[in-house]
Design a protein around this motif. Structure first.
Motif, PDB file in Angstrom:
ATOM      1  N   GLU A 124       0.827  -1.204   0.000  1.00  0.00           N
ATOM      2  CA  GLU A 124       0.000   0.000   0.000  1.00  0.00           C
ATOM      3  C   GLU A 124       0.863   1.258   0.000  1.00  0.00           C
ATOM      4  O   GLU A 124       0.569   2.224  -0.708  1.00  0.00           O
ATOM      5  N   ALA A 125       1.947   1.255   0.768  1.00  0.00           N
ATOM      6  CA  ALA A 125       2.860   2.405   0.790  1.00  0.00           C
ATOM      7  C   ALA A 125       3.515   2.590  -0.568  1.00  0.00           C
ATOM      8  O   ALA A 125       3.680   3.719  -1.049  1.00  0.00           O
ATOM      9  N   ASP A 126       3.877   1.475  -1.202  1.00  0.00           N
ATOM     10  CA  ASP A 126       4.483   1.546  -2.529  1.00  0.00           C
ATOM     11  C   ASP A 126       3.490   2.101  -3.542  1.00  0.00           C
ATOM     12  O   ASP A 126       3.827   2.933  -4.386  1.00  0.00           O
ATOM     13  N   ALA A 127       2.245   1.661  -3.466  1.00  0.00           N
ATOM     14  CA  ALA A 127       1.214   2.154  -4.382  1.00  0.00           C
ATOM     15  C   ALA A 127       0.968   3.638  -4.148  1.00  0.00           C
ATOM     16  O   ALA A 127       0.798   4.417  -5.096  1.00  0.00           O
ATOM     17  N   ALA A 128       0.945   4.077  -2.896  1.00  0.00           N
ATOM     18  CA  ALA A 128       0.741   5.493  -2.593  1.00  0.00           C
ATOM     19  C   ALA A 128       1.901   6.327  -3.133  1.00  0.00           C
ATOM     20  O   ALA A 128       1.704   7.420  -3.677  1.00  0.00           O
ATOM     21  N   ALA A 129       3.119   5.823  -3.011  1.00  0.00           N
ATOM     22  CA  ALA A 129       4.285   6.547  -3.521  1.00  0.00           C
ATOM     23  C   ALA A 129       4.228   6.666  -5.030  1.00  0.00           C
ATOM     24  O   ALA A 129       4.541   7.717  -5.600  1.00  0.00           O
ATOM     25  N   SER A 130       3.816   5.598  -5.711  1.00  0.00           N
ATOM     26  CA  SER A 130       3.729   5.668  -7.176  1.00  0.00           C
ATOM     27  C   SER A 130       2.631   6.630  -7.606  1.00  0.00           C
ATOM     28  O   SER A 130       2.765   7.335  -8.608  1.00  0.00           O
ATOM     29  N   GLN A 131       1.524   6.709  -6.841  1.00  0.00           N
ATOM     30  CA  GLN A 131       0.474   7.671  -7.166  1.00  0.00           C
ATOM     31  C   GLN A 131       0.976   9.093  -6.973  1.00  0.00           C
ATOM     32  O   GLN A 131       0.667   9.978  -7.780  1.00  0.00           O
ATOM     33  N   GLN A 132       1.755   9.329  -5.925  1.00  0.00           N
ATOM     34  CA  GLN A 132       2.305  10.659  -5.702  1.00  0.00           C
ATOM     35  C   GLN A 132       3.270  11.039  -6.822  1.00  0.00           C
ATOM     36  O   GLN A 132       3.310  12.179  -7.259  1.00  0.00           O
TER      37      GLN A 132
END
Length: 164
Positions: free
Chosen positions: A124-132
């Motif tokens: 989830e943290a990785d997905a949030a970083a890619s969205q940012q």
């Protein structure tokens, strides 16, 4: 006595005449353009002209080389900045060991559920970083337009740069 004085005076005059003749021949050889000092001066002046020409050509070549070196240094600095940015962005990516789950032991179902929760949080943290990152890329289209296009590295033929 007068006769002896006249003979000595004539002998002295003949000796001085002979000495003047020898000196005049030496001066002619000294000023000769091919063999004497005149020739040496002519040779030296032609060598000075040749050295001046070679100095001018060497100065032109060094100026051209320094300009090419400045351009290549600028390109290298640009590439170094890009590499630094890439390396900085690599720190944001979790390591492969964190992504791959370890084999779950049958005797510890609680540990397996904790690991799966930790992996889910990491994803989830990785997905949030890619969205940012996607949001940042959409917000800064001008930064992408300033990037140079084309070849990043170009091989130079060294034999073309040398002048015979």
């Amino acid at each position: 006595m007068e006769l002896i004085a006249d003979i000595l005076l004539a002998a002295g005059a003949l000796g001085a005449g002979f000495y003047c003749l020898v000196l005049s021949r030496r001066l002619k050889r000294f000023h000769d353009l091919e063999k004497g000092v005149g020739g040496a001066v002519a040779v030296l002046s032609s060598q000075v002209d040749d050295l001046n020409k070679s100095l001018v050509s060497a100065r032109q070549m060094s100026d051209g080389s320094s300009k090419a070196l400045e351009q290549l240094t600028g390109r290298a600095e640009t590439v170094a900045q890009r590499l630094e940015l890439m390396m900085a962005s690599m720190h944001d990516i979790p390591e492969a060991a964190e992504r791959t789950p370890e084999p779950v032991a049958e005797s510890a179902p609680e540990a397996a559920s904790e690991e799966s929760d930790a992996l889910a949080a990491a994803y989830e943290a990785d997905a949030a970083a890619s969205q940012q990152e996607e949001i940042a890329e959409e917000a800064a289209p001008e930064a992408e337009e300033s990037k140079p296009t084309g070849l990043m590295f170009m091989r130079h033929n060294r034999s073309q740069n040398r002048v015979a």
